[in-house]
Every structure is written in C-alpha cells, then in structure tokens.
Motif scaffolding. Sequence first.
Motif, PDB file in Angstrom:
ATOM      1  N   VAL A  49      -3.367   3.395  -1.230  1.00 56.08           N
ATOM      2  CA  VAL A  49      -3.817   2.682  -2.425  1.00 56.08           C
ATOM      3  C   VAL A  49      -3.167   1.302  -2.442  1.00 56.08           C
ATOM      4  O   VAL A  49      -1.958   1.165  -2.250  1.00 56.08           O
ATOM      5  CB  VAL A  49      -3.409   3.456  -3.711  1.00 56.08           C
ATOM      6  CG1 VAL A  49      -3.733   2.656  -4.955  1.00 56.08           C
ATOM      7  CG2 VAL A  49      -4.076   4.819  -3.747  1.00 56.08           C
TER       8      VAL A  49
ATOM      9  N   MET B  86      -2.979   7.968  -7.349  1.00 51.84           N
ATOM     10  CA  MET B  86      -2.842   6.698  -8.050  1.00 51.84           C
ATOM     11  C   MET B  86      -1.516   6.618  -8.804  1.00 51.84           C
ATOM     12  O   MET B  86      -0.768   5.651  -8.658  1.00 51.84           O
ATOM     13  CB  MET B  86      -4.008   6.511  -9.022  1.00 51.84           C
ATOM     14  CG  MET B  86      -3.907   5.240  -9.850  1.00 51.84           C
ATOM     15  SD  MET B  86      -5.223   5.084 -11.072  1.00 51.84           S
ATOM     16  CE  MET B  86      -4.709   6.299 -12.281  1.00 51.84           C
TER      17      MET B  86
ATOM     18  N   GLU C 265       0.836  -1.188   0.000  1.00 56.72           N
ATOM     19  CA  GLU C 265       0.000   0.000   0.000  1.00 56.72           C
ATOM     20  C   GLU C 265       0.881   1.251   0.000  1.00 56.72           C
ATOM     21  O   GLU C 265       1.790   1.363   0.817  1.00 56.72           O
ATOM     22  CB  GLU C 265      -0.916  -0.004   1.223  1.00 56.72           C
ATOM     23  CG  GLU C 265      -2.012   1.021   1.136  1.00 56.72           C
ATOM     24  CD  GLU C 265      -3.015   0.875   2.265  1.00 56.72           C
ATOM     25  OE1 GLU C 265      -2.930   1.666   3.218  1.00 56.72           O
ATOM     26  OE2 GLU C 265      -3.872  -0.031   2.189  1.00 56.72           O
TER      27      GLU C 265
ATOM     28  N   VAL D 287      -7.141  12.234  -7.190  1.00 58.91           N
ATOM     29  CA  VAL D 287      -7.097  10.776  -7.356  1.00 58.91           C
ATOM     30  C   VAL D 287      -6.017  10.395  -8.368  1.00 58.91           C
ATOM     31  O   VAL D 287      -5.273   9.430  -8.179  1.00 58.91           O
ATOM     32  CB  VAL D 287      -8.482  10.229  -7.776  1.00 58.91           C
ATOM     33  CG1 VAL D 287      -8.394   8.780  -8.236  1.00 58.91           C
ATOM     34  CG2 VAL D 287      -9.456  10.361  -6.613  1.00 58.91           C
TER      35      VAL D 287
ATOM     36  N   LEU E 292      -4.308  -2.409  -7.965  1.00 61.18           N
ATOM     37  CA  LEU E 292      -4.368  -1.447  -9.055  1.00 61.18           C
ATOM     38  C   LEU E 292      -3.613  -1.956 -10.275  1.00 61.18           C
ATOM     39  O   LEU E 292      -4.111  -1.883 -11.401  1.00 61.18           O
ATOM     40  CB  LEU E 292      -3.812  -0.100  -8.595  1.00 61.18           C
ATOM     41  CG  LEU E 292      -4.012   1.080  -9.526  1.00 61.18           C
ATOM     42  CD1 LEU E 292      -5.480   1.307  -9.841  1.00 61.18           C
ATOM     43  CD2 LEU E 292      -3.408   2.328  -8.899  1.00 61.18           C
TER      44      LEU E 292
END
Length: 177
Positions: free
Chosen positions: A7, A86, A3, A82, A12
């Motif tokens: 995230v 990301m 993480e 975001v 992802l």
Amino acid sequence: MSEINGVDVEYLKQLVETVKKHPELGRTLWRARSKWKDGFKVEVNIRDFTIRMDEPKDLGGTNTAPNMVEFVLGALGACLVVGYVMNAAIRGIELDKVEIDVEGDIDLPGFFGLESPEKVSPGFTNIRARVFLKTKKPVSKEELKELHETVVKTSPVGNTLMKPVNLEVKLEERRTV
C-alpha cells in the motif's frame, strides 16, 4: 513513495487528509448491474468486471459459480482483509499473512417462502469471521487489539451487514438491453 503491505501509505494519508478537509468528496456512489443468463445463472457487471453467479446443485443450480450469499461472505472477508492491510500500513505494521474464514447461517424455509419473513429470516441470521494475522515483526497484543477493533468498526461491508440500511427495490418497465 513509502510502501507497506503493498500500500502506498503517503497516497493513502493524502487521500484521508483530503476527505477530512472536504467531506463531500468522501460521499461516493457504487453500482452493479445483474442480468439473468439461464436457470439460476446470473452475470453481474461492476465497473469493468464481469462476475458470474449460480446456485449449487443441491439448490437447483448447475454449480458453475459461487452463489449470491457466498459472495456476501466473500465480500465481508475481502473487506476485512483490505481493512487490516490498510490500517496496519498506516500504523507501520508490516503484515506477512492475512486470512479470514467467514461462515453464515441461512434458514431455507425463509428463502423458499414457507415461513413469513417476520418468523424466519430469508437472509443470514448469524455470520462468524475468524481472523488470522501474521506480522513480519513482533507486535504487542494491545496494538493488534487496537488494529482489530478499528477494522471491525470501520468495515463498510461489515457495517452494511450489522446495521439497518435503507433498501428500495422498484419494479420498473422493462428496458431493452
């Protein structure tokens, strides 16, 4: 689970790889339903969420919630946040802070129909965003520039605002709700 910036980077990366292998899975449909409540108050239902909107008093509303164009600015800022979180996570860049100030210009004679839309746009004519990033560890200017360019280039809300989009608005027979 690895993480970074809150995230799940492995999840992802797996998601990106899945869409890379099966592009049809990346074509998504999003929905919102807007309902008039009273005056300029509107209630918007998106998935399991209800969002209220209203106009400020100086535009005839009751100032009980942000108005629609303010939500557009907020949506752009949130989408960029975001994107930074990301893309930084994928690059292994740990962020300490991300803040984005967004402002836009609207000419009210266009909205009020006092001028033709061809002459004066009823929507935003200019939008400006200022990005403030703080990383936990030093990052080169080149890495930040690359991150920034990627985020701006891939922002769904930013691209929707920058490029023409097909818009179809039909008047249909009223349904009972």
